[in-house]
Write a protein that holds these residues in place. Structure first.
Motif, PDB file in Angstrom:
ATOM      1  N   UNK A   1      28.832 -53.646 -72.237  1.00 37.05           N
ATOM      2  CA  UNK A   1      28.982 -54.574 -73.326  1.00 37.05           C
ATOM      3  C   UNK A   1      30.211 -55.449 -73.198  1.00 37.05           C
ATOM      4  N   UNK A   2      31.555 -54.779 -72.965  1.00 38.46           N
ATOM      5  CA  UNK A   2      32.572 -55.555 -72.861  1.00 38.46           C
ATOM      6  C   UNK A   2      32.436 -56.789 -71.760  1.00 38.46           C
ATOM      7  N   UNK A   3      31.708 -56.507 -70.638  1.00 39.12           N
ATOM      8  CA  UNK A   3      31.327 -57.420 -69.517  1.00 39.12           C
ATOM      9  C   UNK A   3      30.429 -58.576 -70.091  1.00 39.12           C
ATOM     10  N   UNK A   4      29.525 -58.342 -70.961  1.00 42.25           N
ATOM     11  CA  UNK A   4      28.883 -59.425 -71.492  1.00 42.25           C
ATOM     12  C   UNK A   4      29.466 -60.125 -72.563  1.00 42.25           C
ATOM     13  N   UNK A   5      30.407 -59.711 -73.506  1.00 41.88           N
ATOM     14  CA  UNK A   5      31.067 -60.583 -74.286  1.00 41.88           C
ATOM     15  C   UNK A   5      32.191 -61.377 -73.567  1.00 41.88           C
ATOM     16  N   UNK A   6      32.811 -60.824 -72.547  1.00 39.17           N
ATOM     17  CA  UNK A   6      33.714 -61.598 -71.837  1.00 39.17           C
ATOM     18  C   UNK A   6      32.929 -62.669 -70.984  1.00 39.17           C
ATOM     19  N   UNK A   7      31.708 -62.338 -70.608  1.00 38.50           N
ATOM     20  CA  UNK A   7      31.001 -63.656 -70.058  1.00 38.50           C
ATOM     21  C   UNK A   7      30.822 -64.543 -71.089  1.00 38.50           C
ATOM     22  N   UNK A   8      30.614 -64.423 -72.309  1.00 40.02           N
ATOM     23  CA  UNK A   8      30.425 -65.283 -73.247  1.00 40.02           C
ATOM     24  C   UNK A   8      31.597 -66.229 -73.705  1.00 40.02           C
ATOM     25  N   UNK A   9      32.870 -65.343 -73.612  1.00 42.87           N
ATOM     26  CA  UNK A   9      34.102 -65.989 -74.007  1.00 42.87           C
ATOM     27  C   UNK A   9      34.456 -66.904 -72.840  1.00 42.87           C
ATOM     28  N   UNK A  10      34.355 -66.771 -71.589  1.00 41.77           N
ATOM     29  CA  UNK A  10      34.553 -67.383 -70.449  1.00 41.77           C
ATOM     30  C   UNK A  10      33.714 -68.794 -70.391  1.00 41.77           C
ATOM     31  N   UNK A  11      32.550 -68.479 -70.561  1.00 41.61           N
ATOM     32  CA  UNK A  11      31.460 -69.500 -70.826  1.00 41.61           C
ATOM     33  C   UNK A  11      32.005 -70.506 -71.849  1.00 41.61           C
ATOM     34  N   UNK A  12      32.073 -70.270 -73.116  1.00 51.97           N
ATOM     35  CA  UNK A  12      32.595 -71.047 -73.962  1.00 51.97           C
ATOM     36  C   UNK A  12      33.951 -71.656 -74.074  1.00 51.97           C
ATOM     37  N   UNK A  13      34.812 -70.747 -73.520  1.00 53.06           N
ATOM     38  CA  UNK A  13      36.106 -71.372 -73.186  1.00 53.06           C
ATOM     39  C   UNK A  13      36.132 -72.546 -72.278  1.00 53.06           C
ATOM     40  N   UNK A  14      35.159 -72.370 -70.939  1.00 51.71           N
ATOM     41  CA  UNK A  14      35.135 -73.309 -69.906  1.00 51.71           C
ATOM     42  C   UNK A  14      34.480 -74.491 -70.720  1.00 51.71           C
TER      43      UNK A  14
ATOM     44  N   UNK B   1      35.535 -64.360 -61.805  1.00 52.46           N
ATOM     45  CA  UNK B   1      34.961 -63.140 -62.288  1.00 52.46           C
ATOM     46  C   UNK B   1      34.090 -62.383 -61.348  1.00 52.46           C
ATOM     47  N   UNK B   2      33.648 -62.771 -60.308  1.00 54.50           N
ATOM     48  CA  UNK B   2      32.815 -61.912 -59.506  1.00 54.50           C
ATOM     49  C   UNK B   2      33.861 -61.887 -57.822  1.00 54.50           C
ATOM     50  N   UNK B   3      33.349 -62.964 -57.004  1.00 54.61           N
ATOM     51  CA  UNK B   3      34.224 -62.675 -55.806  1.00 54.61           C
ATOM     52  C   UNK B   3      35.737 -62.458 -55.625  1.00 54.61           C
ATOM     53  N   UNK B   4      36.317 -63.223 -56.438  1.00 51.12           N
ATOM     54  CA  UNK B   4      37.970 -62.968 -56.554  1.00 51.12           C
ATOM     55  C   UNK B   4      38.311 -61.683 -57.009  1.00 51.12           C
ATOM     56  N   UNK B   5      37.759 -61.040 -58.094  1.00 56.05           N
ATOM     57  CA  UNK B   5      38.096 -59.941 -58.748  1.00 56.05           C
ATOM     58  C   UNK B   5      37.248 -58.727 -58.507  1.00 56.05           C
ATOM     59  N   UNK B   6      35.934 -59.005 -58.422  1.00 56.97           N
ATOM     60  CA  UNK B   6      34.846 -58.060 -58.580  1.00 56.97           C
ATOM     61  C   UNK B   6      34.912 -57.508 -59.996  1.00 56.97           C
ATOM     62  N   UNK B   7      35.088 -57.971 -60.975  1.00 56.00           N
ATOM     63  CA  UNK B   7      35.121 -57.441 -62.337  1.00 56.00           C
ATOM     64  C   UNK B   7      33.562 -57.469 -62.760  1.00 56.00           C
ATOM     65  N   UNK B   8      32.836 -58.598 -62.216  1.00 55.40           N
ATOM     66  CA  UNK B   8      31.232 -58.679 -62.562  1.00 55.40           C
ATOM     67  C   UNK B   8      30.573 -58.442 -61.380  1.00 55.40           C
ATOM     68  N   UNK B   9      29.558 -57.899 -61.210  1.00 58.83           N
ATOM     69  CA  UNK B   9      28.599 -57.741 -60.087  1.00 58.83           C
ATOM     70  C   UNK B   9      27.240 -57.579 -60.846  1.00 58.83           C
ATOM     71  N   UNK B  10      26.688 -58.917 -60.850  1.00 58.95           N
ATOM     72  CA  UNK B  10      25.306 -58.974 -61.744  1.00 58.95           C
ATOM     73  C   UNK B  10      24.376 -57.875 -61.275  1.00 58.95           C
TER      74      UNK B  10
END
Length: 617
Positions: A5-18, A40-49
């Protein structure tokens, strides 16, 4: 951290922020979305879809792409393609297959990919992303013809490219002995017929239900969204990804129908699309791995270069010969072809399918596609504006003012704005009201600004502001409410509504625009002052004649309406946070005594050989 849930929320925040940052910095939004995805992905590994979303990841991406293509289809009106229909048709029917063949050859001989992977990749890279083209066109302010050419190609080619990839994939499976070849042609033709006929029938059914009143207003947008997803999924049962063509056809058919609430539904779809594009781009970029980047070598770089400088220009030049497109338009189209969400999503789908079929280098398809996407987004995003200027394909007019209503004082205002090089247009359904404007060589629209004809004739991008000045307060409010989503609520103005009206006669504050004057003057007050000899004056501020000096030279009755910045931007006094600066040109509505006083004052100071304030222009 495994909270999905937190990851989905952060994806939305990053998208709208960009998206917001891109708007503030006037940069291509996709570039910042790619950076966000990399972080979010390759650099930090925070998100792995693949790991986070599991089996629903690919279907969710496919459904999101279907909604994006449908919304793109909703923006295509046949009246917009009248000037470029031949060129668009040839780009789709001739350039598309040429790009497929030449890209496949380049992928094999230059990029070093096997034939199966090269053929499918060539089909995928036929597409040009509408999710990228649309914001680029908005920023570049192209003339209508080249903008229409790029927009139609991007939206129509997306499902066509996906179908090319489907056909190539199915043929490869036949050669590998995994499918029967006899039924392949039948399935492909049947899928094409089902996609086109199904999309048309679904759109007509929706039109019938909406027009007849079988669907209430509050359910129209949700039902339309559900219908799009259902049509996409049903068509995919016949042939994988054929549903993309279905939803595109649905969007185009609905865009050319007479549904009263289509504008509201289109805005609803635009909101969803912005959110989906942002999230999908971040997810697809985050799905990349370090191994994907390592698979890109010098041969991959040469392949991308061949696609940019050989394949695309050659295909477009061949296809548009004798199409009616000018050479500058052909050059611009041959260079501008950014790839977007559809290319990445389809490459991920078929890359995984080819890998399961035993193709050894199928996993490189996604990396090659991302290399093309990133390169084209960056290069085309930052060169579209300069190249369009070099080729003289930018709109010749800077954003101006649209005046709805043609009273005499409004025509005088238009004349004064024209004298300081501010583009202006007057729209009015009364021929007598605009006759004087036509004599003054002021562009006019003879008709109702809310009509369908006005929607197709007047490009809102030509205007940064609108003022509604008819003698009907309710109509002024309706006009401002209708144009507010397009121009922005802070850029639509109307005459005063009459603050002393009884509550039963006053409109809700959510309707209408900002007041045109600080005192909220009504139509009758402005008309009477014009009869008394009041006129509009344009005065440029200087270091010796600043805003304070300007105010001192005017009577208290004078009305500062707006000022024009050196860049051409207009700031209305009733909504301004700051005062005019040096070199701004103030447009004021002043009594006759002010003109005489200023001329006498200027003459006196001229005799004294001192620095005088600027004369009215």
């Amino acid at each position: 951290m495994h909270d999905i849930g937190l990851k989905i929320a952060l994806i939305g925040v990053m998208g709208m922020g960009a998206q917001w940052l891109a708007w503030r910095l006037r940069l291509p939004a996709i570039v910042l979305l790619l950076i966000a995805g990399m972080v979010a992905g390759p650099a930090t590994g925070f998100i792995n879809p693949e790991m986070d979303f599991g089996e629903i990841y690919r279907p969710l991406v496919s459904l999101a792409v279907a909604i994006i293509l449908f919304e793109g289809g909703l923006t295509l009106n046949f009246k917009e393609i009248s000037e470029t229909s031949t060129a668009v048709r040839r780009i789709i029917l001739i350039a598309g297959p040429l790009v497929w063949v030449m890209t496949a050859l380049s992928a094999h001989y230059v990029g070093g990919l096997t034939w199966p992977t090269a053929i499918v990749l060539g089909a995928i890279l036929v597409v040009t992303g509408p999710t990228v083209i649309t914001p680029l066109l908005r920023q570049a302010q192209l003339a209508s013809r080249p903008a229409s050419l790029l927009k139609w190609e991007a939206i129509v080619n997306d499902p066509i490219g996906a179908l090319f990839a489907v056909v190539a994939f199915e043929v490869i499976l036949v050669f590998l002995g995994l499918h029967q070849g006899g039924s392949l042609a039948y399935v492909v033709v049947a899928a094409f017929v089902v996609a086109v006929a199904g999309g048309f029938a679904a759109a007509k059914l929706i039109q019938w239900a909406f027009v007849r009143g079988y669907v209430p207003e509050f359910l129209k947008a949700p039902i339309l969204l559900a219908a799009v997803l259902l049509a996409y999924a049903l068509t995919n049962l016949v042939l994988e990804e054929a549903g993309l063509l279905t939803v595109t056809v649905m969007g185009i058919v609905l865009a050319n129908t007479r549904i009263a609430s289509l504008a509201e539904m289109r805005r609803f779809k635009e909101t969803i699309t912005v959110f989906l594009v942002s999230g999908i781009f971040i997810l697809l970029t985050a799905s990349l791995t370090i191994e994907d980047f390592r698979s890109l070598d010098w041969r991959a770089a040469l392949f991308v270069a061949s696609l940019l400088f050989v394949v695309r220009p050659l295909a477009i030049m061949i296809a548009t010969t004798g199409s009616g497109a000018t050479m500058p338009e052909r050059i611009l189209t041959s260079w501008i072809a950014p790839r977007g969400v559809v290319a990445v999503a389809v490459s991920g789908l078929f890359g995984a399918a080819l890998e399961e079929a035993g193709i050894i280098d199928a996993d490189r398809m996604v990396a090659f596609t991302f290399a093309v996407v990133v390169t084209t987004i960056v290069l085309h995003g930052f060169t579209l504006g300069p190249l369009a200027s070099l080729l003289k394909l930018k709109s010749s007019e800077k954003p101006g003012l649209l005046i709805v209503g043609g009273p005499r004082w409004a025509i005088d205002l238009a004349k004064k704005l024209k004298s300081v090089e501010v583009p202006v247009m007057i729209a009015d359904p009364n021929w007598n009201h605009i006759a004087e404007a036509r004599l003054a060589d002021i562009p006019v629209f003879f008709g109702d600004i809310l009509s369908e004809e006005a929607h197709h004739t007047i490009d809102p991008k030509r205007f940064s502001n609108l003022i509604a000045v008819t003698d009907n307060d309710a109509y002024n409010s309706l006009v401002c409410t209708d144009f507010a989503p397009e121009l922005g609520r802070s850029h639509v103005f109307q005459l005063g509504r009459g603050g002393d009206q009884p509550k039963r006669m006053s409109l809700n504050f959510t309707l209408g625009g900002r007041p045109l004057t600080k005192d909220g003057l009504e139509f009758r007050a402005l008309r009477e002052r014009h009869w008394q000899g009041w006129t509009f004056q344009a005065t440029r501020l200087t270091e010796a004649f600043d805003y304070n000096a300007y105010l001192e030279s005017r009577s208290e009755d004078a009305i500062v309406l707006l000022w024009v910045k050196p860049s051409g931007a207009m700031v209305f006094a009733s909504d301004a946070a700051n005062t005019p600066a040096i070199d701004d040109r103030i447009i004021s509505f002043t009594p006759a005594k002010d003109h005489l006083g200023e001329r006498n004052g200027s003459a006196k100071k001229s005799k004294e050989k001192s620095t005088s304030p600027a004369e009215p222009e």
